[in-house]
Design a protein around this motif. Structure first.
Motif, short mmCIF file in Angstrom:
data_model
loop_
_atom_site.label_atom_id
_atom_site.label_comp_id
_atom_site.label_asym_id
_atom_site.label_seq_id
_atom_site.Cartn_x
_atom_site.Cartn_y
_atom_site.Cartn_z
N GLN A 238 0.84 -1.19 0.00
CA GLN A 238 0.00 0.00 0.00
C GLN A 238 0.87 1.24 0.00
N LYS A 239 0.32 2.30 -0.52
CA LYS A 239 0.98 3.59 -0.45
C LYS A 239 0.60 4.28 0.86
N GLN A 242 -2.87 5.59 1.02
CA GLN A 242 -3.90 4.56 1.15
C GLN A 242 -4.02 4.08 2.60
#
Length: 338
Positions: A238-239, A242
């Protein structure tokens, strides 16, 4: 109890107590006198037992927590007092009660923040005051509430030989006369839940509602691979942006404070409750989860998000800082716009 060596004030803890009694057999179970079922579905049975209010006067440090006070009462004054706690640092959420009518955690509620002064004419209100508790009498009351006079005698003899020093308690009570009085703190079980004993509430209805919404990640199982088709990593990446969408929601400890503050919840019979909906929102905002439509279907029911009245009382005392009311509004919008 932290700071007991430098105690500078006294405080009175008023506890709303409850001792359950065994259920009586239903003599009308198969007769015409049996009550018909409620048209509103299943109804909770009111626990049978003895209810009363009891007060304890302690010498404490103003920065002590209410949990510190209850532990002192339990260890030195009244071993029959029942309450639930675990970590004592606001991480487990097991010690939620109503402090002065406000649902909160015992371990995070400081005496200096919740002690209040009462008018002088409010002291003769019929409450039983307990500066020092006789160990034998306390054991007798505890056993009698369970319907066993023989057990009362045994508990009385056991407690009289235990580490409870009544003389020390009396000397502590005498020393409180010269200390400034902070006032009184009123404690009651968490509202909206059945009471098991004293300050212990049965939170199983809330946990059942949370389980109903499947509070676990439901991913598609696709993992990152290399050009050769081999698995590259075993994590769902995930970033940071996010993660930020649900990170605060993942800190929910299911303490029940939001449920106790909600005027609609009342045990989860007509409303699934904000705690379960926060769990649903946590996974709806998780980019790794692929069950968004199923989750929206689960909360789009008569007792789901539609039952929320947007009072926003649920987020005022959240120990994790979650704006529960805003999450309820976001879920309402998501259900309407899908």
């Amino acid at each position: 109890m932290s700071g007991i060596g430098n105690a500078t004030a006294t405080v009175t803890i008023r506890v709303k107590r409850f001792a359950p009694r065994p259920e009586r057999p239903n003599r009308h179970a198969s007769s015409a006198l049996r009550k018909s079922a409620s048209p509103f579905g299943s109804t909770r049975k009111r626990p049978r037992g003895k209810q009363w209010s009891q007060e304890y006067t302690l010498r404490i440090h103003p920065h002590d927590t209410v949990l510190d006070c209850l532990l002192t009462i339990k260890r030195t004054l009244d071993p029959t007092l029942a309450f639930r706690y675990s970590c004592g640092h606001g991480m487990c959420g097991s010690d939620a009660v109503a402090v002065n009518g406000t649902p909160t955690l015992l371990c995070t509620a400081r005496v200096s923040d919740y002690a209040k002064q009462l008018p002088h004419n409010a002291h003769n209100d019929g409450f039983r005051r307990t500066a020092t508790v006789n160990a034998s009498a306390a054991a007798h009351d505890f056993a009698t509430s369970n319907g066993s006079a023989i057990e009362a005698t045994e508990n009385a003899s056991t407690n009289s030989a235990s580490a409870i020093d009544v003389n020390a308690a009396e000397s502590t009570a005498a020393s409180t006369q010269s200390a400034p009085d902070l006032g009184i703190i009123e404690l009651a079980p968490l509202p909206g839940f059945p009471v098991q004993r004293d300050l212990i509430a049965d939170i199983d209805p809330m946990l059942d509602q949370i389980k109903r919404l499947q509070p676990y990640l439901q991913a598609d199982g696709k993992l990152a691979t290399t050009r050769e088709g081999k698995v590259d990593v075993f994590e769902y990446l995930q970033k940071p942006e996010q993660l930020a969408k649900y990170e605060l929601l993942s800190n929910c400890i299911a303490c029940g404070v939001c449920e106790g503050s909600c005027p609609v919840f009342a045990g989860g019979e007509a409303f699934i409750g904000p705690a379960a909906l926060v769990m649903a929102s946590r996974f709806l905002n998780d980019s790794r989860d692929n069950a968004a439509q199923q989750r929206l279907d689960a909360i789009d029911t008569a007792d789901g998000i539609a039952a929320c009245q947007s009072v926003r009382a649920c987020g005022r005392q959240c120990p994790r800082g979650i704006d529960v009311g805003e999450e309820m509004w976001q879920l309402t919008t998501a259900v309407r716009e899908r």
